[in-house]
Enzyme design. Structure first.
Site, short mmCIF file in Angstrom:
data_model
loop_
_atom_site.label_atom_id
_atom_site.label_comp_id
_atom_site.label_asym_id
_atom_site.label_seq_id
_atom_site.Cartn_x
_atom_site.Cartn_y
_atom_site.Cartn_z
N GLY A 62 9.38 86.18 112.86
CA GLY A 62 10.19 86.82 113.88
C GLY A 62 9.75 85.86 115.04
N GLU A 63 8.89 85.30 115.50
CA GLU A 63 8.63 84.46 116.60
C GLU A 63 9.49 83.29 116.45
OE1 GLU A 63 5.40 82.28 119.45
OE2 GLU A 63 4.62 83.21 117.64
N ALA A 64 9.63 82.65 114.88
CA ALA A 64 10.32 81.57 114.71
C ALA A 64 11.81 81.74 114.99
CB ALA A 64 10.24 81.02 113.18
#
Length: 142
Positions: A62-64
């Site tokens: 998700g952060e990527a």
């Protein structure tokens, strides 16, 4: 017609490049634009000891995806981003199949961006909701 200044020339959006962790997790890019980045990842190989999707794997992918969306935006005016905040709420688990990760902008500013990242399963059930905030900065000098 877009108006640009010489200080921040318009550029083509950056093209997503997978990192080593993304490749190890089996991430695939399905769609990429300033308005939406979509990726998928297999649950298999990204589980915790109880056989369900690891929450850390959800956060990593998700952060990527949220960061990629922010870089796509910032790159259109010659900038890059660094993450300053990420938070997540896990709604349900997944034990098989693929998950889909979609980042859409909440706010696209000249100094900061915020994106909502939704992780869902193959039946379009929401597994996790994230918000990521990135600071827009000048490209570092080589």
């Amino acid at each position: 017609m877009a108006i640009t200044s010489s200080a921040t020339p318009a550029s083509e959006p950056w093209t997503i490049e997978l990192g080593a962790l993304d490749r190890k997790m089996g991430v695939e890019i399905l769609e990429e634009s300033v308005q939406k980045v979509v990726a998928r990842m297999p649950v298999e190989g990204n589980t915790q000891s109880f056989g369900i999707l690891h929450g850390g794997a959800s956060l990593a992918v998700g952060e990527a995806v949220g960061s990629w969306a922010a870089v796509k935006y910032a790159s259109t005016f010659g900038k890059v981003v660094v993450g300053v905040d990420v938070n997540a709420t896990h709604h349900r688990s997944a034990s098989a199949g693929m998950i889909f990760v979609t980042a859409t902008p909440i706010k696209l500013g000249r100094r900061m961006t915020s994106h909502e990242v939704v992780i869902s399963d193959e039946r379009e059930r929401r597994i996790c909701t994230m918000r990521i905030t990135n600071l827009v900065i000048d490209k570092p000098m080589p």
